[in-house]
Structures are given as C-alpha cells and as structure tokens.
Design a protein around this motif. Structure first.
Motif, mmCIF file in Angstrom:
data_model
loop_
_atom_site.group_PDB
_atom_site.id
_atom_site.type_symbol
_atom_site.label_atom_id
_atom_site.label_comp_id
_atom_site.label_asym_id
_atom_site.label_seq_id
_atom_site.Cartn_x
_atom_site.Cartn_y
_atom_site.Cartn_z
ATOM 1 N N PRO A 52 -19.352 -4.901 -22.548
ATOM 2 C CA PRO A 52 -18.904 -6.292 -22.371
ATOM 3 C C PRO A 52 -17.896 -6.838 -23.154
ATOM 4 O O PRO A 52 -17.099 -7.741 -23.026
ATOM 5 C CB PRO A 52 -20.177 -7.263 -22.117
ATOM 6 C CG PRO A 52 -21.157 -6.396 -22.971
ATOM 7 C CD PRO A 52 -20.965 -5.055 -22.761
ATOM 8 N N MET A 53 -17.952 -6.250 -24.521
ATOM 9 C CA MET A 53 -17.065 -6.693 -25.738
ATOM 10 C C MET A 53 -15.563 -6.400 -25.190
ATOM 11 O O MET A 53 -14.693 -7.268 -25.780
ATOM 12 C CB MET A 53 -17.601 -6.064 -26.713
ATOM 13 C CG MET A 53 -17.336 -7.064 -28.123
ATOM 14 S SD MET A 53 -18.623 -6.570 -29.306
ATOM 15 C CE MET A 53 -18.257 -4.663 -29.498
ATOM 16 N N ALA A 110 -14.084 -9.021 -23.460
ATOM 17 C CA ALA A 110 -13.944 -10.322 -24.079
ATOM 18 C C ALA A 110 -12.813 -10.249 -25.015
ATOM 19 O O ALA A 110 -12.146 -11.320 -25.274
ATOM 20 C CB ALA A 110 -15.388 -10.490 -24.801
ATOM 21 N N PHE A 111 -12.606 -9.198 -25.736
ATOM 22 C CA PHE A 111 -11.466 -9.035 -26.469
ATOM 23 C C PHE A 111 -10.267 -9.178 -25.650
ATOM 24 O O PHE A 111 -9.082 -9.465 -26.488
ATOM 25 C CB PHE A 111 -11.696 -7.798 -27.360
ATOM 26 C CG PHE A 111 -12.401 -7.809 -28.550
ATOM 27 C CD1 PHE A 111 -12.199 -9.103 -29.538
ATOM 28 C CD2 PHE A 111 -13.627 -7.085 -28.878
ATOM 29 C CE1 PHE A 111 -13.088 -9.083 -30.587
ATOM 30 C CE2 PHE A 111 -14.179 -7.205 -29.932
ATOM 31 C CZ PHE A 111 -14.042 -8.360 -30.590
ATOM 32 N N VAL A 158 -20.805 -2.673 -26.511
ATOM 33 C CA VAL A 158 -19.468 -2.694 -26.789
ATOM 34 C C VAL A 158 -18.847 -2.780 -25.254
ATOM 35 O O VAL A 158 -17.833 -3.317 -25.345
ATOM 36 C CB VAL A 158 -19.036 -1.087 -27.380
ATOM 37 C CG1 VAL A 158 -17.826 -1.073 -27.166
ATOM 38 C CG2 VAL A 158 -19.467 -1.228 -28.805
ATOM 39 N N PRO A 201 -26.940 -14.334 -20.630
ATOM 40 C CA PRO A 201 -25.375 -13.706 -20.686
ATOM 41 C C PRO A 201 -25.199 -13.044 -19.243
ATOM 42 O O PRO A 201 -23.991 -13.251 -18.800
ATOM 43 C CB PRO A 201 -25.385 -12.516 -21.630
ATOM 44 C CG PRO A 201 -26.838 -12.168 -22.163
ATOM 45 C CD PRO A 201 -27.800 -13.481 -21.684
ATOM 46 N N ALA A 236 -24.419 -3.704 -18.046
ATOM 47 C CA ALA A 236 -25.107 -3.878 -19.582
ATOM 48 C C ALA A 236 -26.446 -4.256 -19.342
ATOM 49 O O ALA A 236 -27.497 -3.567 -19.702
ATOM 50 C CB ALA A 236 -24.354 -3.897 -20.275
ATOM 51 N N MET A 255 -21.238 -7.291 -18.005
ATOM 52 C CA MET A 255 -22.188 -7.914 -18.526
ATOM 53 C C MET A 255 -23.296 -7.749 -17.513
ATOM 54 O O MET A 255 -24.699 -7.405 -18.052
ATOM 55 C CB MET A 255 -22.098 -9.325 -18.631
ATOM 56 C CG MET A 255 -22.606 -10.207 -19.459
ATOM 57 S SD MET A 255 -22.283 -9.408 -21.268
ATOM 58 C CE MET A 255 -23.666 -10.108 -22.130
ATOM 59 N N TYR A 313 -15.497 -8.661 -17.226
ATOM 60 C CA TYR A 313 -16.511 -9.101 -18.229
ATOM 61 C C TYR A 313 -17.732 -9.185 -17.320
ATOM 62 O O TYR A 313 -18.829 -8.767 -17.801
ATOM 63 C CB TYR A 313 -16.071 -10.327 -18.960
ATOM 64 C CG TYR A 313 -17.172 -11.135 -19.737
ATOM 65 C CD1 TYR A 313 -17.646 -10.499 -21.052
ATOM 66 C CD2 TYR A 313 -17.697 -12.230 -19.226
ATOM 67 C CE1 TYR A 313 -18.545 -11.062 -21.466
ATOM 68 C CE2 TYR A 313 -18.704 -12.655 -20.190
ATOM 69 C CZ TYR A 313 -19.121 -12.424 -21.359
ATOM 70 O OH TYR A 313 -19.945 -12.894 -22.093
#
Lengths: 70, 202, 201
Positions: free
Chosen positions: B117-118, B121-122, B115, B44, B96, B93, B89
């Motif tokens: 990087p999420m 993404a959202f 959470v 990732p 993290a 990433m 992101y």
C-alpha cells in the motif's frame, strides 16, 4: 499593482476567458491579475504585453507613492 | 420550486458535503482505534474504504472549479493521477490487511505486504510534486503552494501537540502515516481560505 | 585559540553536528538503549547548539547578501522560541520525573514544550508573510515545501512499517525536526551554486 487590463480587454472586446486562452492560463488567474490581487511574474507580464502588442509599462502602472518618491 | 437543472448543478457543486462526510468517518475511525475498539489492521482498511468517498468529492470540486474557470491541464492530469493512486491504495490496503491473517508474525512476507500500500501512497505524493512542476499557470501554482503550506502548518501543530501529550502519557500513540491525511485536511482548509479571500471570478 | 576555531565554523558544521546528535539520540531511543526521558533531555540539550548556528548563519547571510529585516526578526524569534523550548522541556521533565507530578496537571506541563514549538511555526508563518524580498520569500517557501515532502515521505514510510509491526513507534513531535531537516537540505540545494561575489577573487 494597478493595471489597465480591463480597459485593454474592453477595447478588443475580449472576455476574461478569451484573454486566458491567449495567455494559456486559467480565467481565475486573469481575474486575479486584473483586480490587482496577484502580481504576474516577469515572463507572464511580457506574455501579456505581447498579446496586446504593447510594452509592460503601457499595461502595468507604478504605485503613485513609489513614483512620487523618484 | 427549484427547477431540476438548477438543483443538479447545486448538488454537483457541494464538495464540502463529501469532505465533511469523509472527515466525520475519519474522526469516527480515529476515536474507535484510539480507544482500542478496533484492532489492527482494521483501521487502515476502513480508512482505505473511506477514500472511496473522495471520488464524488473530487468530482464536485472539479465541477465548481470548472465553473470558476480555475481548471488547467495540470490540474486535470493531477486529478487523474491522484484518483488512480487512491483507488490503488484502497485496493492494496484491503488486500494487504486481509492477507496479514494468513501470514506468520515476523515473516519477511510482512515487509512485502507493508510495501504494497506504500507504493500508491507515494504515488499520491509524487502526483502532487508533478503538479507543482507541470503547472504552467503561475497564479494557480501560487495558490496550490499556499494551500499546502496551511496543510504543513496543521501537520506540525498536530504532530507537536499530540506528540508531547503522548510523551507525557496523556494520549495513546497514533501511527506515523497520520501526517498524510492531516496534511490533506489542511490543504482543503487552505484551498477554502484562499477561495474565500481571493473570491471566484468577476 | 579554540574560540576562533569555533567562531570560524560555517553553518553547515553546526547543522551537521546537530543533525548527527539528533540522529544518534533517535537511534538510541528507538532501539530502546535509553528511555524516553533521557532521549528528550539529550534532544533538548542539543538545542543549545542553535545559538552558534544562528550566529554563524547570520554572518554567512550578511556576507552573501541574503539578509533582510524580516530574516533578522525571524532569527531572533526562532532563537527565543528554541531557548524557551529547552527551558520548557527541562522544567517539564524535572516536574514529572524528579517531583513525580501526575494527573490533570500533566496537561499543563505538556504545554510547556508545546507552546514554544507553536511559536516557532508562528515565527515561520510571520516570516513568509513579512518578507518583502520576493526571491528570499520564494526560497523560504520552497524550503518549506522540501521540508513537507521529506516529512510526508518519511512519515508514510514509517507509518506503514509500523502498522505491520515491523518497526517501533515514532512520536509525533518528531515531525518538527524532520521538517526542519528537509528545509535545511532544500535551502542548501537551491543556494549551492550561489557564491558571495567576494569569494571569486
């Protein structure tokens, strides 16, 4: 759907961009409508009619077959 | 023989080149991680770094759309939001991924890291939903919807195909977030198809 | 008695039942209470409920006046593909588990359930192309976008938790049921205020 947009534009000496600006859409959209690749929704069709100060029927033409069926 | 200005516009108008490079890198990362040459969470992070290539790609694509008169205010806003989210992101990433090495397995901090990087993404998905809601040019919205349906079809075909091959033990498993990049690739294909079918401007 | 009770159920009942069963199987499978083969058989068995769902759905569509030739074609195509899927899945599981087939033949066997799902995606694509009623097409497109949104949201969420080893792995074929669920929810949301005219009296 056939339409007279190109002729009407020529009469007023507007470019596709000029019409696009008046309608608040992109030039590509004007092109797609003008070439019959995309049929505008009712609200947009009314906006087009308003810009030319005409009615929708003066701009957009029914399919010949459909007209014959009536 | 080609004059400089001409060569420059042509260069700027080659989003396919960047997309190809991006896709090639993605494929390479996928192969390496599926064959276990890379350990988690390296893939990732590589993917996140690969996202930097999207910046020149979007720039080139925008230039081409600008030439074709297909840029609306909503598109500009979408591009800004999406690029911002992609960069966030990438940063999240990498951050993290680096931090996982210092945190004990099973610690609740892991959830926080997941959470992190999420959220961007959202943010990307949200940017797309906002675009569809804010686009006032119905023809452009229509094309965007069509292209994203192509992306959806690609996701469903890939998910089903790979999923069953995996269930029968023929291929290794892939992470669930493959859906997003796969959709983005399908979206690109859909855009290209619609460009090819509807042509540019007269 | 039971027969009339069953036939009177609306599509919502069947969707709810199917969703509940699928969710139950998914929970059992993810928590590893049942193995993957059992999960697949149970999932496939749930598909049998699609038949009453389609029947009640068609009755509902006709009553509310939202039926069209393209929809009937779509329904028939989807039902055929669903039954082919159940059959294909059953044969595939039988061949691998009971007969213990292994090796390259598995690639062919895996294709048995994959082909009907591809057919479903194709039926959906055809429907959107063929539907001449622009409002119904708009509904279908929006439902698809809803399915896409749910799928992307869930997959991203799950993917990141999985990447950091907080949840177990989810197989890729779940994308189709999640998409279908998202479509159903969106369709319900968009048509919730539309009642058949006769209902008002």
């Amino acid at each position: 759907m056939k339409n007279r947009l190109r002729v009407l534009r020529a009469e007023r000496q507007w470019s596709q961009q000029d019409l696009a600006d008046r309608l608040d859409v992109s030039r590509q959209s004007v092109n797609a409508i003008e070439t019959g690749k995309y049929d505008p929704s009712l609200p947009l069709a009314f906006r087009i009619a308003d810009v030319f100060a005409l009615t929708i029927e003066d701009i957009f033409l029914r399919d010949p077959e459909e007209q014959a069926a009536q | 023989m080609i004059d400089v200005a001409n060569a420059e516009t042509r260069q700027a108008g080659k989003p396919g080149l960047w997309a190809g490079l991006f896709a090639a890198n993605m494929a390479l990362i996928a192969v390496l991680s599926v064959t276990d040459a890379l350990e988690h969470p390296v893939p990732p992070i590589l993917i996140a770094l690969n996202c930097v290539l999207l910046v020149p790609m979007v720039k080139a694509a925008m230039q081409r759309m600008e030439d074709k008169g297909a840029v609306t205010t909503a598109v500009r806003r979408y591009n800004r939001r999406f690029l911002g989210a992609s960069l966030l992101y990438a940063v999240a990433m990498v951050g993290a991924g680096g931090a996982t090495n210092y945190i004990a397995q099973g610690s609740p901090l892991m959830w926080v890291l997941a959470v992190l990087p999420m959220l961007p993404a959202f943010g990307m998905i949200w940017a797309m939903m906002r675009y569809l809601a804010e686009e006032t040019d119905e023809y452009q919205r229509h094309r965007a919807v069509q292209a994203s349906m192509v992306g959806l079809a690609l996701v469903l075909v890939l998910g089903t195909g790979w999923g069953f091959l995996e269930t029968f033990g023929l291929v290794p498993h892939i992470w669930a977030w493959w859906v997003f990049p796969a959709w983005a690739i399908g979206l690109g294909i859909g855009m290209a198809i619609s460009e090819w079918r509807h042509g540019g401007s007269a | 008695m039971t027969d009339t009770w069953i036939t009177r159920r609306g599509p919502g009942f069947w969707i709810g039942l199917i969703a509940a069963l699928v969710a139950a199987v998914a929970v059992l499978a993810v928590s590893e209470a049942i193995n993957s083969t059992t999960a697949i058989i149970l999932m496939a068995g749930t598909g049998g409920l699609l038949f009453p769902l389609m029947r009640s759905g068609e009755r509902c569509e006709e009553r509310s006046g939202s039926s069209s030739p393209a929809i009937r074609r779509y329904n028939r195509g989807m039902l055929a593909a669903s039954l082919a899927y159940i059959l294909g899945m059953g044969i595939a599981v039988l061949l691998t588990n009971a007969m213990g087939l292994e090796g390259n033949i598995l690639w062919l066997i895996a294709f048995l359930p994959v082909a009907p799902i591809f057919a479903m995606i194709w039926v959906m694509t055809r429907y959107i192309i063929d539907e001449e009623d622009e409002y119904l097409r708009h509904l279908a497109v929006m439902a698809n976008m809803g399915g896409l949104a749910l799928l992307m949201g869930l997959a991203s969420l799950w993917g990141f938790f999985e990447e950091f080893e907080l949840v177990s792995h989810a197989p890729g074929w779940l994308s189709v049921p999640v998409w279908a669920l998202g479509m159903g929810l969106t369709r319900w949301w968009m048509t919730r205020s539309i009642r058949p005219e006769g209902d008002k009296q």
